[in-house]
Design a protein around this motif. Structure first.
Motif, PDB file in Angstrom:
ATOM      1  N   ILE A  49       0.850  -1.187   0.000  1.00  0.00           N
ATOM      2  CA  ILE A  49       0.000   0.000   0.000  1.00  0.00           C
ATOM      3  C   ILE A  49       0.886   1.237   0.000  1.00  0.00           C
ATOM      4  CG2 ILE A  49      -1.783   1.270   1.271  1.00  0.00           C
ATOM      5  CD1 ILE A  49      -2.756  -1.414   2.358  1.00  0.00           C
ATOM      6  N   SER A 103       1.187   5.694  -1.464  1.00  0.00           N
ATOM      7  CA  SER A 103       0.448   6.870  -1.936  1.00  0.00           C
ATOM      8  C   SER A 103       0.873   7.148  -3.375  1.00  0.00           C
ATOM      9  CB  SER A 103       0.771   8.085  -1.064  1.00  0.00           C
ATOM     10  OG  SER A 103       2.089   8.524  -1.354  1.00  0.00           O
ATOM     11  N   ILE A 109      -1.787  -1.097  -3.946  1.00  0.00           N
ATOM     12  CA  ILE A 109      -2.966  -0.286  -3.623  1.00  0.00           C
ATOM     13  C   ILE A 109      -2.496   1.154  -3.410  1.00  0.00           C
ATOM     14  CG2 ILE A 109      -4.907   0.065  -2.048  1.00  0.00           C
ATOM     15  CD1 ILE A 109      -5.025  -2.849  -1.570  1.00  0.00           C
ATOM     16  N   ILE A 111      -3.370   4.810  -2.336  1.00  0.00           N
ATOM     17  CA  ILE A 111      -4.333   5.575  -1.555  1.00  0.00           C
ATOM     18  C   ILE A 111      -4.188   7.052  -1.926  1.00  0.00           C
ATOM     19  CG2 ILE A 111      -4.992   6.168   0.823  1.00  0.00           C
ATOM     20  CD1 ILE A 111      -5.270   3.223   0.276  1.00  0.00           C
ATOM     21  N   ASP A 121     -15.564   3.480  -4.608  1.00  0.00           N
ATOM     22  CA  ASP A 121     -14.467   3.544  -3.639  1.00  0.00           C
ATOM     23  C   ASP A 121     -13.131   3.237  -4.286  1.00  0.00           C
ATOM     24  OD1 ASP A 121     -16.117   3.917  -1.331  1.00  0.00           O
ATOM     25  OD2 ASP A 121     -16.695   1.819  -1.505  1.00  0.00           O
ATOM     26  N   VAL A 122     -13.157   2.368  -5.294  1.00  0.00           N
ATOM     27  CA  VAL A 122     -11.937   1.739  -5.755  1.00  0.00           C
ATOM     28  C   VAL A 122     -11.965   1.627  -7.275  1.00  0.00           C
ATOM     29  CG1 VAL A 122     -10.912  -0.575  -5.883  1.00  0.00           C
ATOM     30  CG2 VAL A 122     -11.415   0.416  -3.660  1.00  0.00           C
ATOM     31  N   ASN A 149      -9.065  10.220 -11.179  1.00  0.00           N
ATOM     32  CA  ASN A 149      -9.076  10.912  -9.892  1.00  0.00           C
ATOM     33  C   ASN A 149      -8.956  12.424 -10.053  1.00  0.00           C
ATOM     34  OD1 ASN A 149      -9.630   8.956  -8.045  1.00  0.00           O
ATOM     35  ND2 ASN A 149      -7.489   8.497  -7.544  1.00  0.00           N
ATOM     36  N   LYS A 153      -9.394   4.880  -4.293  1.00  0.00           N
ATOM     37  CA  LYS A 153      -8.214   4.043  -4.108  1.00  0.00           C
ATOM     38  C   LYS A 153      -7.924   3.386  -5.446  1.00  0.00           C
ATOM     39  CE  LYS A 153      -8.899   2.470   0.649  1.00  0.00           C
ATOM     40  NZ  LYS A 153     -10.353   2.751   0.781  1.00  0.00           N
TER      41      LYS A 153
END
Lengths: 111, 111
Positions: free
Chosen positions: A53, A55, A80, A82, B50-51, B66, B78
């Motif tokens: 995970i 950014s 993933i 974020i 959400d994803v 995004n 995400k």
């Protein structure tokens, strides 16, 4: 570390680890904190890892992790990404901006 | 579409949709297939998403989604980046490579 903005204002590892531990304990999930000294750390060595995970700012680090894993014959990780949490001024909250006194840790402008 | 390699060998949407439907039905999960005409599609408009799941090749598309969501005041998604599945030659399986006859859909070399 020395190359980060306002490096002398970065809190010591132990203090940052304690804040993180308090937060994680409050969520009641199991975790392990590992101090890393390069952008890859142990992520290229853990055989049964599935996911990393990051950014948007550290996405390239995750690609580097997967390249190293591929070279070692390990499975690549799902990444993933974020989104960064935005401050009230619409720009991301970052520890550099907090250290410079531009915003507080909740993203409120200070200047 | 016309700019893709060997565009004349791309199967019609209906045939690709049917294969996808068969695969998804075999998993027994709910889904909705939406045909898109640009890299963003409806992902910038669905409020309670959400994803978004992409490959390393389409990561930049997710960033564009995004950015558009941010402009519209929607929450950013995400991004889950799935590694490409490698063919036996160690290079990713891709429909372009299948169309060119280099590998089959299981990643076995044909030439």
């Amino acid at each position: 570390m020395e190359s980060k903005p306002l490096a002398d204002k970065i809190l010591p590892f132990e203090e940052r680890e304690m804040s993180l531990r308090e937060f994680l304990d409050s969520r009641g999930v199991p975790y392990e904190i590992v101090k890393i000294f390069d952008p890859i750390g142990p992520a290229a060595d853990i055989e049964d890892a599935d996911v990393i995970i990051v950014s948007t700012e550290s996405y390239r680090g995750a690609l580097a992790v997967n390249e190293r894993r591929r070279e070692k014959g390990l499975s690549e990780l799902k990444i993933i990404v974020i989104p960064l949490v935005l401050a009230e001024d619409g720009k991301p909250i970052s520890s550099s901006r907090v250290r410079s006194g531009e915003i507080d840790t909740e993203g409120r402008p200070l200047i």
